[in-house]
Motif scaffolding. Structure first.
Motif, PDB file in Angstrom:
ATOM      1  N   HIS A 175      49.320  51.156  23.421  1.00 51.34           N
ATOM      2  CA  HIS A 175      48.863  51.890  24.601  1.00 51.34           C
ATOM      3  C   HIS A 175      47.736  51.093  25.257  1.00 51.34           C
ATOM      4  O   HIS A 175      46.768  50.701  24.610  1.00 51.34           O
ATOM      5  CB  HIS A 175      48.360  53.275  24.201  1.00 51.34           C
ATOM      6  N   ILE A 176      47.870  50.826  26.553  1.00 50.35           N
ATOM      7  CA  ILE A 176      46.899  50.017  27.297  1.00 50.35           C
ATOM      8  C   ILE A 176      46.303  50.870  28.403  1.00 50.35           C
ATOM      9  O   ILE A 176      47.031  51.360  29.282  1.00 50.35           O
ATOM     10  CB  ILE A 176      47.556  48.754  27.902  1.00 50.35           C
ATOM     11  N   SER A 177      44.983  51.046  28.379  1.00 52.36           N
ATOM     12  CA  SER A 177      44.336  51.857  29.419  1.00 52.36           C
ATOM     13  C   SER A 177      43.014  51.205  29.820  1.00 52.36           C
ATOM     14  O   SER A 177      42.340  50.571  29.004  1.00 52.36           O
ATOM     15  CB  SER A 177      44.075  53.274  28.897  1.00 52.36           C
ATOM     16  N   GLU A 178      42.657  51.368  31.086  1.00 48.74           N
ATOM     17  CA  GLU A 178      41.401  50.812  31.597  1.00 48.74           C
ATOM     18  C   GLU A 178      40.245  51.720  31.191  1.00 48.74           C
ATOM     19  O   GLU A 178      40.343  52.947  31.290  1.00 48.74           O
ATOM     20  CB  GLU A 178      41.460  50.681  33.115  1.00 48.74           C
ATOM     21  N   ILE A 179      39.172  51.123  30.730  1.00 51.69           N
ATOM     22  CA  ILE A 179      37.994  51.893  30.313  1.00 51.69           C
ATOM     23  C   ILE A 179      36.755  51.310  30.982  1.00 51.69           C
ATOM     24  O   ILE A 179      36.744  50.150  31.420  1.00 51.69           O
ATOM     25  CB  ILE A 179      37.816  51.877  28.772  1.00 51.69           C
ATOM     26  N   GLY A 180      35.710  52.103  31.026  1.00 44.13           N
ATOM     27  CA  GLY A 180      34.448  51.632  31.571  1.00 44.13           C
ATOM     28  C   GLY A 180      34.487  51.421  33.069  1.00 44.13           C
ATOM     29  O   GLY A 180      35.490  51.696  33.743  1.00 44.13           O
ATOM     30  N   THR A 181      33.400  50.905  33.579  1.00 46.04           N
ATOM     31  CA  THR A 181      33.273  50.643  35.017  1.00 46.04           C
ATOM     32  C   THR A 181      33.358  49.143  35.268  1.00 46.04           C
ATOM     33  O   THR A 181      32.645  48.368  34.618  1.00 46.04           O
ATOM     34  CB  THR A 181      31.925  51.164  35.549  1.00 46.04           C
ATOM     35  N   PRO A 182      34.223  48.692  36.160  1.00 46.82           N
ATOM     36  CA  PRO A 182      34.284  47.259  36.466  1.00 46.82           C
ATOM     37  C   PRO A 182      32.921  46.761  36.966  1.00 46.82           C
ATOM     38  O   PRO A 182      32.189  47.497  37.627  1.00 46.82           O
ATOM     39  CB  PRO A 182      35.341  47.161  37.566  1.00 46.82           C
ATOM     40  N   PHE A 183      32.597  45.523  36.599  1.00 45.25           N
ATOM     41  CA  PHE A 183      31.329  44.959  37.076  1.00 45.25           C
ATOM     42  C   PHE A 183      31.585  43.671  37.834  1.00 45.25           C
ATOM     43  O   PHE A 183      32.572  42.967  37.608  1.00 45.25           O
ATOM     44  CB  PHE A 183      30.354  44.733  35.914  1.00 45.25           C
ATOM     45  N   ASN A 184      30.684  43.397  38.756  1.00 38.97           N
ATOM     46  CA  ASN A 184      30.816  42.237  39.630  1.00 38.97           C
ATOM     47  C   ASN A 184      30.448  40.972  38.871  1.00 38.97           C
ATOM     48  O   ASN A 184      29.326  40.830  38.385  1.00 38.97           O
ATOM     49  CB  ASN A 184      29.916  42.407  40.859  1.00 38.97           C
ATOM     50  N   LEU A 185      31.393  40.047  38.778  1.00 39.71           N
ATOM     51  CA  LEU A 185      31.172  38.823  38.007  1.00 39.71           C
ATOM     52  C   LEU A 185      30.098  37.940  38.641  1.00 39.71           C
ATOM     53  O   LEU A 185      29.207  37.432  37.948  1.00 39.71           O
ATOM     54  CB  LEU A 185      32.494  38.044  37.894  1.00 39.71           C
ATOM     55  N   VAL A 186      30.188  37.776  39.941  1.00 34.26           N
ATOM     56  CA  VAL A 186      29.217  36.907  40.624  1.00 34.26           C
ATOM     57  C   VAL A 186      27.810  37.479  40.508  1.00 34.26           C
ATOM     58  O   VAL A 186      26.848  36.759  40.236  1.00 34.26           O
ATOM     59  CB  VAL A 186      29.617  36.722  42.107  1.00 34.26           C
ATOM     60  N   ASP A 187      27.698  38.798  40.694  1.00 32.46           N
ATOM     61  CA  ASP A 187      26.386  39.426  40.598  1.00 32.46           C
ATOM     62  C   ASP A 187      25.817  39.279  39.190  1.00 32.46           C
ATOM     63  O   ASP A 187      24.625  39.030  39.015  1.00 32.46           O
ATOM     64  CB  ASP A 187      26.500  40.910  40.968  1.00 32.46           C
TER      65      ASP A 187
END
Length: 485
Positions: free
Chosen positions: A145-157
């Protein structure tokens, strides 16, 4: 009971869906079995949970194969993910999935792992939960089972904020004729503000010309305009005064259209160390040089080396180390010069050739270090030519007469003892003792000593009997000499 204990040891799931799957998997284990049946988990009433489920078969990472892919996973794994091997999926998922599948197959328990991908400059985190399942038609199957977790963060920032270097993004401001006249600050990190000595208030969207800190100099502006015009990256150093303190910045500039990124690195401490090293190097009375261990070219020489060897700095700059070595030492000397590690001390003397052709004997001390951003070897030279000549003169005087220069009794006895250690047969013994008797009766003239020296140099092997005979012959000669009477 054991299954419950093993399940408790697994990493806790981060998502509600994963927790549901864990409970469902645990509840599906029938008495006397270690795994729940495939039908109870996958073919049950999963609803939307099935949209993020992979069903996989196989025994190793190389042969794991997707049997079924939920429709919401096609955007992550590809529209053709069904019936593909796991290693053929996008690499941000292939590696973590293969490892987790192997662990679940081996342990017989749910296994959890995280995978990450970068999409549109944002880093997204996904939870991978793998469940091993019993299948009545063949080998163990695996449900992932594959699910997105957490809040995406800006790589450049994140990179902006975490780096120890100052990062500054500038946009060119052009006049009515399209010529660049100024730059607007688009983005920056806290390190850049400190290195710029800028005020604490937010300088975003302000113009570079409005800031009166040390970075805004004619030289800096010229570099920015040049990069903007040529689109060629530039790297240079610039001294900047911040709060009455001078620091040295290493600045790298790159352009993309009208946007310029500048990386600012404080190299003040490095410059101080280099200056200290240069003072110790340049003003040292011992001849020293730096060379590249790959090319053996000189990277720098001090004044003492220029004076001692007679080559000018320009000549040294055009030379390599082999130019100082005689032909018969180049191969051995070259292999050692290239293989020097952290430190080296020569256990023998080497011959060097000075500018006037004179050969000198030297002892070398070397150490590998970083110089001007690359590897180099620092060498100190100790000229021992005069010392070696003095040692040879002392050894000669110990074996020769100071007035006539002829070999003396010390050398005679050294040669005699060497010969006595080498005579093997009876015939040789009698021949040698007869010669000793003749020499003993003769006066200590030049011819007598030279005869003995010649015999000692050409005699074959010896024995203790000869030593006894020689001792007796010396005693007889002493007793028959005029001085003994």
């Amino acid at each position: 009971m054991s299954a419950l204990l093993k399940s408790a040891e697994q990493p806790r799931a981060c998502s509600i869906e994963a927790a549901i799957f864990r409970r469902k998997w645990q509840a599906g284990i029938a008495p006397g079995r270690t795994l729940p049946p495939y039908e109870d988990i996958v073919l049950g009433s999963l609803g939307r949970l099935a949209d993020r489920l992979l069903v996989v078969e196989g025994r190793t990472a190389d042969d794991f194969k997707v049997l079924r892919c939920g429709r919401r996973l096609h955007g992550l794994l590809g529209a053709d993910a069904d019936h593909r091997r796991i290693v053929q999926l996008p690499k941000e998922f292939a590696g973590p999935l293969a490892g987790t599948l192997e662990r679940a197959l081996k342990s017989g328990q749910p296994e959890c792992e995280h995978a990450r991908r970068v999409c549109g400059g944002m880093v997204e985190t996904f939870e991978l939960l793998v469940l091993p399942l019993w299948c009545r038609w063949g080998s163990t199957l695996l449900a992932a089972h594959i699910s997105e977790i957490g809040t995406p963060f800006n790589l450049v920032d994140t990179m902006f904020r975490s780096t120890q270097e100052g990062i500054l993004a500038l946009a060119a401001v052009r006049d009515g004729e399209g010529r660049p006249v100024d730059f607007q600050i688009v983005a920056f990190n806290s390190r850049a503000l400190r290195l710029l000595g800028a005020p604490a208030d937010d300088p975003q969207w302000s113009y570079l010309s409005e800031h009166k800190h040390g970075l805004v100099t004619p030289a800096m502006l010229e570099k920015l305009f040049t990069v903007l015009e040529t689109t060629q990256n530039q790297q240079f150093e610039l001294p900047v005064t911040i709060e009455d303190t001078e620091i040295h910045l290493s600045i790298s500039i790159a352009a993309a259209g009208d946007l310029i990124s500048a990386t600012l690195t404080d190299v003040t401490e490095i410059k101080r160390r280099e200056e200290s090293f240069r003072l110790l190097f340049d003003d040292n009375p011992v001849p020293m040089w730096l060379y590249d261990p790959d090319t053996l070219r000189f990277a720098g020489v001090n004044a003492a080396a220029v004076t001692h060897y007679g080559y000018s700095r320009a000549r040294f700059a055009a030379m390599t180390l082999p130019d100082l070595w005689p032909e018969d030492e180049r191969e051995l000397h070259g292999s050692i010069a290239r293989a020097i590690g952290n430190s080296y001390y020569s256990d023998r003397t080497w011959r060097h050739i000075k500018a006037d052709g004179q050969e000198i004997e030297v002892i070398t001390y070397a150490r590998r270090l970083a110089f001007a951003g690359r590897q180099a070897v620092l060498v100190a030279i100790l000229d021992v030519t005069e010392r070696k000549q003095a040692e040879a003169r002392i050894a000669y005087m110990a074996q020769h007469d100071a007035l006539t220069g002829l070999p003396n009794r010390v050398l005679f006895h050294e040669r005699l003892d060497a010969a006595l250690a080498q005579l093997p047969t009876a015939a040789a013994i009698w021949r040698f003792t007869a010669s000793i008797s003749i020499i003993s009766r003769a006066s200590t003239t030049r011819s007598a000593i030279q005869s003995a020296m010649s015999f000692c140099a050409s005699s074959p092997s010896g024995s203790r009997a000869i030593c006894a005979r020689a001792t007796w012959s010396r005693g007889s000669a002493a007793m028959n000499s005029p001085s003994s009477r």
